[in-house]
Design a protein around this motif. Structure first.
Motif, short mmCIF file in Angstrom:
data_model
loop_
_atom_site.label_atom_id
_atom_site.label_comp_id
_atom_site.label_asym_id
_atom_site.label_seq_id
_atom_site.Cartn_x
_atom_site.Cartn_y
_atom_site.Cartn_z
N TYR A 35 0.86 -1.18 0.00
CA TYR A 35 0.00 0.00 0.00
C TYR A 35 0.90 1.23 0.00
O TYR A 35 2.04 1.19 0.44
N PHE A 45 -4.12 1.00 -2.24
CA PHE A 45 -3.67 -0.35 -2.60
C PHE A 45 -2.82 -0.31 -3.86
O PHE A 45 -3.17 0.36 -4.83
N LEU A 99 -7.73 -13.84 2.92
CA LEU A 99 -9.16 -13.79 3.19
C LEU A 99 -9.63 -12.35 3.19
O LEU A 99 -8.92 -11.47 3.67
N PRO A 100 -10.80 -12.07 2.66
CA PRO A 100 -11.30 -10.70 2.67
C PRO A 100 -11.34 -10.10 4.08
O PRO A 100 -11.15 -8.91 4.25
N TYR B 32 -17.43 -5.92 4.96
CA TYR B 32 -16.48 -6.03 6.06
C TYR B 32 -15.89 -4.65 6.29
O TYR B 32 -15.41 -4.00 5.36
N ARG B 51 -19.21 -6.51 10.74
CA ARG B 51 -19.92 -6.91 9.52
C ARG B 51 -21.32 -6.32 9.58
O ARG B 51 -21.84 -6.04 10.65
N SER B 93 -14.24 -3.68 2.60
CA SER B 93 -13.91 -4.61 1.52
C SER B 93 -15.16 -5.37 1.10
O SER B 93 -16.13 -5.47 1.87
N ASN B 96 -14.93 -11.77 -1.04
CA ASN B 96 -13.93 -12.37 -1.93
C ASN B 96 -12.96 -11.35 -2.51
O ASN B 96 -12.30 -11.62 -3.51
N ASP B 97 -12.90 -10.17 -1.93
CA ASP B 97 -11.94 -9.17 -2.38
C ASP B 97 -10.95 -8.94 -1.24
O ASP B 97 -11.32 -8.49 -0.17
N TYR B 98 -9.72 -9.26 -1.48
CA TYR B 98 -8.70 -9.24 -0.45
C TYR B 98 -8.15 -7.85 -0.20
O TYR B 98 -7.37 -7.65 0.70
N LYS B 99 -8.49 -6.86 -1.01
CA LYS B 99 -7.93 -5.54 -0.78
C LYS B 99 -8.93 -4.67 -0.06
O LYS B 99 -10.14 -4.77 -0.23
N LEU B 100 -8.40 -3.81 0.79
CA LEU B 100 -9.21 -2.89 1.56
C LEU B 100 -9.22 -1.51 0.91
O LEU B 100 -8.19 -1.05 0.41
#
Lengths: 115, 112
Positions: A35, A45, A99-100, B32, B51, B93, B96-100
């Motif tokens: 990042y 990101f 994992l998300p 999330y 959540r 996020s 199934n998306d690993y980026k924040l």
């Protein structure tokens, strides 16, 4: 060490030079992220690795930016022909799995200043 | 563009007071919502996360409130202490998306 290690902690370079930033993730963490943190901009990101492959490079700002990861461990972010707008703190993070909702463990960052 | 808008940019609170930081998002696919705390010279560290199936989560003096219909969530720091002085980032996020996607951050200063 127990945490994510980044080097160098500070780098001052001249415009047009290439720089390499290194990240040592937590042992056993398969996912690794880069990042960029600019003043007042939050965290942006750049790229994500799962093992040695990078499924998502969509955040890299230009083709001057590249990254690799070897042995499922150490990663290097390379910026070619640096520009002043590249000045920022580059943060590396790792997580046990991609994992998300996985907790990201961040290093202390590499502060890059381009003169 | 920033997918998560955070406010205020900074705030000052007296010791023992309540710090409130707000975040808003547009993407209803987000599921999330973590908060990260960053001390000067250090990397961000996960503080608390929520959540959308719950409206509130509390951990010690830190509480996340979540309003799904308004697409807003907030962090409350109760009984603020000088050691809470840091920059706080909200994030979000998708499944199934690993980026924040991070907010721009709020610098909190707690005066003794």
């Amino acid at each position: 060490g127990a945490g994510v290690s980044q080097s160098p902690s500070n780098k001052v370079t001249e415009k047009g030079k290439d720089v390499e930033l290194r990240c040592d993730p937590i042992s056993g963490h398969t996912a690794l992220y880069w990042y960029r943190q600019s003043l007042g901009q939050g965290l942006e990101f750049l790229i994500y690795f799962q093992g040695n492959s990078a499924p998502d490079k969509s955040g890299l700002p230009s083709d001057r930016f590249s990254a690799e990861r070897t042995g499922g461990s150490v990663s290097t972010l390379t910026i070619q022909r640096t520009q002043q707008e590249d000045s920022a703190v580059y943060l590396c993070a790792s997580s046990l799995e991609a994992l998300p909702s996985g907790e990201l463990f961040f290093g202390e960052g590499s502060r890059l200043t381009v003169l | 563009q920033q997918q998560v808008k955070q406010s205020p940019q900074s705030l000052i609170v007296q010791k023992g007071g309540i710090s409130i930081i707000n975040c808003a998002y547009e993407n209803t696919a987000f599921d999330y919502f973590p908060w990260y705390q960053q001390f000067p010279g250090k990397g961000p560290a996960l503080l608390i996360a929520i959540r959308p199936d719950v409206s509130e989560k509390k951990e010690g003096r830190f509480t996340i409130s979540f309003n799904k219909s308004a697409k807003q969530f907030s962090l409350h720091i109760m009984d603020s202490q000088p050691g809470d002085s840091a920059t706080y980032f909200c994030a979000a996020s998708r499944p199934n998306d690993y980026k924040l996607s991070f907010g721009a951050g709020t610098t909190v200063t707690v005066r003794a």
